[in-house]
Design a protein around this motif. Sequence first.
Motif, short mmCIF file in Angstrom:
data_model
loop_
_atom_site.label_atom_id
_atom_site.label_comp_id
_atom_site.label_asym_id
_atom_site.label_seq_id
_atom_site.Cartn_x
_atom_site.Cartn_y
_atom_site.Cartn_z
N PHE A 143 0.83 -1.20 0.00
CA PHE A 143 0.00 0.00 0.00
C PHE A 143 0.87 1.26 0.00
CE2 PHE A 143 -2.77 3.13 2.12
CZ PHE A 143 -3.91 3.03 1.32
N VAL A 144 1.87 1.28 0.87
CA VAL A 144 2.73 2.47 0.98
C VAL A 144 3.55 2.68 -0.29
CG1 VAL A 144 4.68 3.47 2.25
CG2 VAL A 144 2.81 2.38 3.50
N LEU A 145 4.13 1.61 -0.82
CA LEU A 145 4.93 1.77 -2.04
C LEU A 145 4.09 2.26 -3.20
CD1 LEU A 145 7.30 -1.34 -2.02
CD2 LEU A 145 7.88 1.04 -1.54
N ALA A 146 2.86 1.76 -3.32
CA ALA A 146 2.00 2.17 -4.43
C ALA A 146 1.60 3.63 -4.34
CB ALA A 146 0.75 1.29 -4.46
N MET A 147 1.49 4.15 -3.14
CA MET A 147 1.05 5.54 -2.98
C MET A 147 2.20 6.53 -2.86
SD MET A 147 -2.22 5.12 -0.48
CE MET A 147 -2.56 6.86 -0.55
N THR A 148 3.43 6.05 -2.70
CA THR A 148 4.58 6.93 -2.45
C THR A 148 4.82 7.93 -3.56
OG1 THR A 148 5.66 5.37 -0.99
CG2 THR A 148 7.07 6.93 -2.11
N PHE A 149 4.65 7.55 -4.79
CA PHE A 149 5.00 8.44 -5.90
C PHE A 149 4.01 9.59 -6.06
CE2 PHE A 149 7.01 4.38 -6.72
CZ PHE A 149 8.32 4.80 -6.74
N VAL A 150 2.86 9.47 -5.42
CA VAL A 150 1.88 10.56 -5.45
C VAL A 150 1.90 11.35 -4.16
CG1 VAL A 150 -0.58 11.12 -5.66
CG2 VAL A 150 0.41 9.34 -7.08
N PHE A 151 2.00 10.66 -3.01
CA PHE A 151 1.85 11.30 -1.71
C PHE A 151 3.11 11.31 -0.86
CE2 PHE A 151 -2.38 9.62 -2.76
CZ PHE A 151 -3.12 10.77 -2.66
N GLY A 152 4.22 10.78 -1.34
CA GLY A 152 5.38 10.61 -0.48
C GLY A 152 5.18 9.35 0.36
N ALA A 153 6.06 9.10 1.31
CA ALA A 153 5.99 7.85 2.09
C ALA A 153 5.28 8.01 3.42
CB ALA A 153 7.40 7.33 2.32
N VAL A 154 5.34 9.17 4.02
CA VAL A 154 4.84 9.33 5.39
C VAL A 154 3.32 9.26 5.45
CG1 VAL A 154 4.77 10.85 7.39
CG2 VAL A 154 6.88 10.64 6.07
N LEU A 155 2.62 10.01 4.61
CA LEU A 155 1.16 10.01 4.65
C LEU A 155 0.56 8.64 4.33
CD1 LEU A 155 0.41 13.50 3.08
CD2 LEU A 155 0.55 12.87 5.49
N PRO A 156 1.05 7.93 3.29
CA PRO A 156 0.53 6.58 3.07
C PRO A 156 0.79 5.63 4.23
CG PRO A 156 1.58 7.36 1.09
CD PRO A 156 1.89 8.35 2.17
N LEU A 157 1.96 5.79 4.88
CA LEU A 157 2.24 4.93 6.03
C LEU A 157 1.27 5.23 7.18
CD1 LEU A 157 3.90 2.71 7.30
CD2 LEU A 157 5.51 4.45 8.08
N MET A 158 0.91 6.48 7.35
CA MET A 158 -0.07 6.82 8.38
C MET A 158 -1.43 6.18 8.07
SD MET A 158 1.04 10.79 8.90
CE MET A 158 -0.18 11.25 10.10
N ILE A 159 -1.84 6.25 6.81
CA ILE A 159 -3.12 5.64 6.40
C ILE A 159 -3.04 4.13 6.56
CG2 ILE A 159 -4.66 5.23 4.45
CD1 ILE A 159 -3.78 8.04 3.42
N ALA A 160 -1.95 3.53 6.08
CA ALA A 160 -1.79 2.07 6.17
C ALA A 160 -1.76 1.61 7.62
CB ALA A 160 -0.52 1.64 5.45
N SER A 161 -1.19 2.41 8.50
CA SER A 161 -1.14 2.05 9.92
C SER A 161 -2.54 2.00 10.53
CB SER A 161 -0.27 3.04 10.70
OG SER A 161 1.05 2.98 10.24
N VAL A 162 -3.39 2.93 10.14
CA VAL A 162 -4.76 2.93 10.65
C VAL A 162 -5.53 1.72 10.10
CG1 VAL A 162 -6.95 4.19 10.66
CG2 VAL A 162 -4.81 5.42 11.00
N VAL A 163 -5.39 1.47 8.80
CA VAL A 163 -6.07 0.32 8.19
C VAL A 163 -5.56 -0.97 8.83
CG1 VAL A 163 -6.38 -1.00 6.06
CG2 VAL A 163 -6.52 1.50 6.00
N ALA A 164 -4.24 -1.10 9.00
CA ALA A 164 -3.66 -2.30 9.60
C ALA A 164 -4.09 -2.44 11.06
CB ALA A 164 -2.14 -2.26 9.50
N GLY A 165 -4.17 -1.34 11.77
CA GLY A 165 -4.61 -1.40 13.16
C GLY A 165 -6.05 -1.89 13.30
N VAL A 166 -6.92 -1.39 12.44
CA VAL A 166 -8.32 -1.83 12.45
C VAL A 166 -8.39 -3.31 12.08
CG1 VAL A 166 -10.54 -1.55 11.26
CG2 VAL A 166 -9.28 0.46 12.04
N SER A 167 -7.63 -3.71 11.07
CA SER A 167 -7.61 -5.10 10.64
C SER A 167 -7.10 -6.02 11.75
CB SER A 167 -6.75 -5.26 9.39
OG SER A 167 -6.71 -6.60 8.97
#
Length: 191
Positions: A143-167
């Motif tokens: 998820f983070v790698l796919a979004m990095t080229f548009v949003f950078g790495a930090v914001l996708p990691l924050m989103i992925a962390s929330v999704v992973a936490g809920v999962s």
Amino acid sequence: MQPEIEVSAWSRASAARIWIVVAVAVAELAHLAWEHLHGGIVSHHLLADPGLPAVWNGWGLVLLPALAWWASGRCVRRIARHDDRRRAMVGGVAGFAVAAIAGVLLSAAFLQGREDLASLVLFSAFGLALLLPGYRAECVLGFVLAMTFVFGAVLPLMIASVVAGVSMLAHRVIYPVASRLWRRSRRPVPG
């Protein structure tokens, strides 16, 4: 003879981890070089709100290789513990691919100015993570790698962390407790 096979498999896994980290680092370095040559390395505001702090894309050069090292290590350990290693590897690749597709779709929707579609993809990712183990390291990395080229790495990691936490909360806490309660409720009452 068996320890030699295990050592050989472990050294191949370690070499694979190093190659993954190097590939991720080179890709991020190329991404940042491209940004630098096309107007400077970009910063992204949290929630796309200029009133909120901005995060510089350059952090990806530290964050992405570290994430790749962590995720590949988690995957190697899980595959080594699994009885059917081939099945575990296929599951890991599938998890990475599904998460990467979600990241690409979310990025594409955002680039097209379709916030409604981006919201739909994000909520779909949450829903999918409730059905499948979206908390696994390969899912976060994809998820983070796919979004990095548009949003950078930090914001996708924050989103992925929330999704992973809920999962993880769903798969490791809520579902097992609900399953135990269901089994208890189905037991015949002694009488």
